[in-house]
Design a protein around this motif. Sequence first.
Motif, PDB file in Angstrom:
ATOM      1  N   UNK A   1      -4.199   3.128  -9.486  1.00  0.00           N
ATOM      2  CA  UNK A   1      -3.034   3.265  -8.610  1.00  0.00           C
ATOM      3  C   UNK A   1      -3.067   4.600  -7.868  1.00  0.00           C
TER       4      UNK A   1
ATOM      5  N   UNK B   1      -4.842   5.082  -4.346  1.00  0.00           N
ATOM      6  CA  UNK B   1      -4.291   4.714  -3.044  1.00  0.00           C
ATOM      7  C   UNK B   1      -4.091   5.911  -2.146  1.00  0.00           C
ATOM      8  N   UNK B   2      -3.822   7.058  -2.734  1.00  0.00           N
ATOM      9  CA  UNK B   2      -3.674   8.257  -1.918  1.00  0.00           C
ATOM     10  C   UNK B   2      -2.434   8.270  -1.045  1.00  0.00           C
ATOM     11  N   UNK B   3      -1.464   7.410  -1.336  1.00  0.00           N
ATOM     12  CA  UNK B   3      -0.214   7.438  -0.581  1.00  0.00           C
ATOM     13  C   UNK B   3       0.763   8.412  -1.227  1.00  0.00           C
ATOM     14  N   UNK B   4       1.979   8.426  -0.708  1.00  0.00           N
ATOM     15  CA  UNK B   4       2.952   9.370  -1.256  1.00  0.00           C
ATOM     16  C   UNK B   4       3.339   9.040  -2.686  1.00  0.00           C
ATOM     17  N   UNK B   5       3.584   7.734  -2.948  1.00  0.00           N
ATOM     18  CA  UNK B   5       4.001   7.351  -4.292  1.00  0.00           C
ATOM     19  C   UNK B   5       2.912   7.645  -5.304  1.00  0.00           C
ATOM     20  N   UNK B   6       1.666   7.308  -4.951  1.00  0.00           N
ATOM     21  CA  UNK B   6       0.610   7.557  -5.916  1.00  0.00           C
ATOM     22  C   UNK B   6       0.367   9.056  -6.057  1.00  0.00           C
TER      23      UNK B   6
ATOM     24  N   UNK C   1      10.525   7.567  -5.401  1.00  0.00           N
ATOM     25  CA  UNK C   1       9.154   7.180  -5.655  1.00  0.00           C
ATOM     26  C   UNK C   1       9.068   6.530  -7.024  1.00  0.00           C
ATOM     27  N   UNK C   2       8.845   5.217  -7.036  1.00  0.00           N
ATOM     28  CA  UNK C   2       8.726   4.515  -8.309  1.00  0.00           C
ATOM     29  C   UNK C   2       7.322   4.685  -8.857  1.00  0.00           C
TER      30      UNK C   2
ATOM     31  N   UNK D   1       9.117  10.321   1.222  1.00  0.00           N
ATOM     32  CA  UNK D   1       9.937   9.248   0.689  1.00  0.00           C
ATOM     33  C   UNK D   1      11.036   9.835  -0.180  1.00  0.00           C
TER      34      UNK D   1
ATOM     35  N   UNK E   1      -6.171   6.891   1.857  1.00  0.00           N
ATOM     36  CA  UNK E   1      -5.135   5.967   2.320  1.00  0.00           C
ATOM     37  C   UNK E   1      -5.579   5.259   3.596  1.00  0.00           C
TER      38      UNK E   1
ATOM     39  N   UNK F   1       0.835  -1.199   0.000  1.00  0.00           N
ATOM     40  CA  UNK F   1       0.000   0.000   0.000  1.00  0.00           C
ATOM     41  C   UNK F   1       0.873   1.254   0.000  1.00  0.00           C
ATOM     42  N   UNK F   2       2.178   1.100  -0.197  1.00  0.00           N
ATOM     43  CA  UNK F   2       3.077   2.260  -0.246  1.00  0.00           C
ATOM     44  C   UNK F   2       3.098   3.053   1.060  1.00  0.00           C
ATOM     45  N   UNK F   3       3.516   4.301   0.966  1.00  0.00           N
ATOM     46  CA  UNK F   3       3.755   5.082   2.182  1.00  0.00           C
ATOM     47  C   UNK F   3       2.595   6.014   2.477  1.00  0.00           C
ATOM     48  N   UNK F   4       2.239   6.067   3.733  1.00  0.00           N
ATOM     49  CA  UNK F   4       1.164   6.962   4.146  1.00  0.00           C
ATOM     50  C   UNK F   4       1.551   8.407   3.861  1.00  0.00           C
ATOM     51  N   UNK F   5       0.588   9.229   3.466  1.00  0.00           N
ATOM     52  CA  UNK F   5       0.909  10.642   3.242  1.00  0.00           C
ATOM     53  C   UNK F   5       1.326  11.342   4.527  1.00  0.00           C
TER      54      UNK F   5
ATOM     55  N   UNK G   1      -1.559  17.848  -1.979  1.00  0.00           N
ATOM     56  CA  UNK G   1      -0.510  17.265  -1.167  1.00  0.00           C
ATOM     57  C   UNK G   1      -0.778  15.770  -1.063  1.00  0.00           C
ATOM     58  N   UNK G   2      -0.346  15.021  -2.050  1.00  0.00           N
ATOM     59  CA  UNK G   2      -0.462  13.568  -2.028  1.00  0.00           C
ATOM     60  C   UNK G   2      -1.785  13.083  -1.475  1.00  0.00           C
TER      61      UNK G   2
ATOM     62  N   UNK H   1       3.490  21.574   1.990  1.00  0.00           N
ATOM     63  CA  UNK H   1       4.668  21.698   1.147  1.00  0.00           C
ATOM     64  C   UNK H   1       5.479  22.938   1.486  1.00  0.00           C
TER      65      UNK H   1
ATOM     66  N   UNK I   1      -8.169   2.629   2.938  1.00  0.00           N
ATOM     67  CA  UNK I   1      -7.613   1.442   2.294  1.00  0.00           C
ATOM     68  C   UNK I   1      -6.808   0.607   3.261  1.00  0.00           C
TER      69      UNK I   1
END
Lengths: 137, 208, 142
Positions: free
Chosen positions: B130, B133-138, A67-68, A64, B60, A55-59, B169-170, C66, B63
């Motif tokens: 994708x 997901x609302x995470x940082x990567x997405x 970021x891929x 991070x 996020x 689920x990747x990283x929480x905001x 912001x992500x 940010x 989920x």
Amino acid sequence: MDLLEGERTQAPAEVEQSGRQEKVPLIELQVREYIGTFLWLGFLLALTASVKVPLDSSPKAAAVSISKAPWVFGAIQWLLQQWPAWLSGWVLPLLSMAVLFTLPWWGQKVGKMWVWIIFLILSLVWVGLTFLYMFMG
Amino acid sequence: MGKQGNNSFMGHIRPRQIRTGALRLRATFCLGGFSFLAFIVLTITGVLLLFYYQPGDRAFASLSELNSVLPYGGFVRSLHFWAGQMMVISVFMHMVRVVWSRAYRPLRELNWITGVVLFGLTVILDYSGYLLRGGQESGAAATVGQALFTSLPGGQALATVFFGQPSPLNGSTLNMFVWHAFILAGAVGFLQLFHFWRIRRGGGVRPL
Amino acid sequence: MTFDQTLYSRRQVLSLGRKTLLVLGIGCLYPVSHYLRAKENQLAVARIASSEMPLKIHWQRLGQTRFWLRQGNDGVEAMWASCTHLGCEVSYDPEQDLWLCPCHGSRFNRDGQPVQGPAVSPLVRAEVKEKDGFLYLHQPAV
Ligand code: HEM
Ligand code: FES
């Protein structure tokens, strides 16, 4: 109705040209469709059970450092690292899509052989770049 | 659609007799069918996700709750994820097969075009999912897409319609949610029905 | 045919109907596009009590935003931490004394000048206003 429509969706050119007209009852096809469906579902379930989806990283977590991108756009990400955004993000992808759209037309222009070659090169480049992005730094 | 006449939709899709050649595995490797199957799995699991997923700031959090707390939640989510990846791959392989067997040639051009549109939409669906997901990567992936639109002349408006407010912001997932779960998924579903119908109608494999 | 005498044929009514729908549909585009773009120009704003944050000479992130702040020579300075390549969120790494972008690897020095990667222009500063014991931060309109 069962699920698999595509199995006999497009017969290959040879079949079409040979003009064979023997017929078999639909059930022959349905049997194969069911077998295919269950094999596919089995594979999907095995994948689901064995590979955990992250689920990747929480905001809310600390930012991070790397970021891929999702793999579907990996190739574009790779291109974005090399060339300006208008080229990698718009021109190259749209050009590739345009080639795909006009493939039937190219078929008449340059022949089937070349269409296959063009298509193969295009696909291999995109697939290759995707792998390059996913598995290298 | 009730009557089984030769012109009705069902009559085209499910003729009572078929040609032997159409049975051979090598003809299609079932790839088109597998894509459709993936879509059905995606629709079912996607609807199940709709019951708990909260677009917006809670994306996020909702989920991760679904993933770890709800019974079978993680399973549903994994199924949705893997079916999505498999769909992209099998649509692509289906396309390779179509070019290999030269099924894009006239009479089937319209279906080739529909197919390419379907391929593009499937890729975009996978990407938009994708982002949900609302995470940082997405969030980063959304930002890059947004910036690509903004860089077009007049693209700011498009970027807003697709991605919502600029520089989220992500985790501004609301717009993408509408696109993913309703508009794009609906369009792909509709186009697939059209695609199957064309195979019978205009394709080289005559209605049997 | 019993309706032969009517003013309009069915065909005409149908085609008129179709054209009306088309015009209505196109006419809707304008309000719909405004509706969808309502938040287009919304810029981020943040506020922090001047006394609340112990400002250092190194950049520090303000909560979940940010905005990054530091104590400059003439007062508080604020950075808007969006990469100038394609907008990903950059963060300051005190060890390397660099801003790093997670997306395509751009790097910026502590003042935001690009030193490596696809980004070519410097990071943008955010506007800081002090009022009634609060610092007000405004996202720069690029
Ligand atoms: C047709 C092709 C579809 C594809 C390729 C697709 C793909 C995806 C992907 C890759 C994700 C992210 C999963 C994750 O990383 O956790 C996702 C999430 C989601 N999708 Fe889909 N999807 C499709 C159809 C649908 C449909 C039809 C619905 C609903 C009716 C739906 C609802 C959702 C929801 C609510 C999420 C968020 C939950 C999550 O991220 O796990 N999707 N989708
Ligand atoms: S967005 Fe920062 S390097 Fe591309």
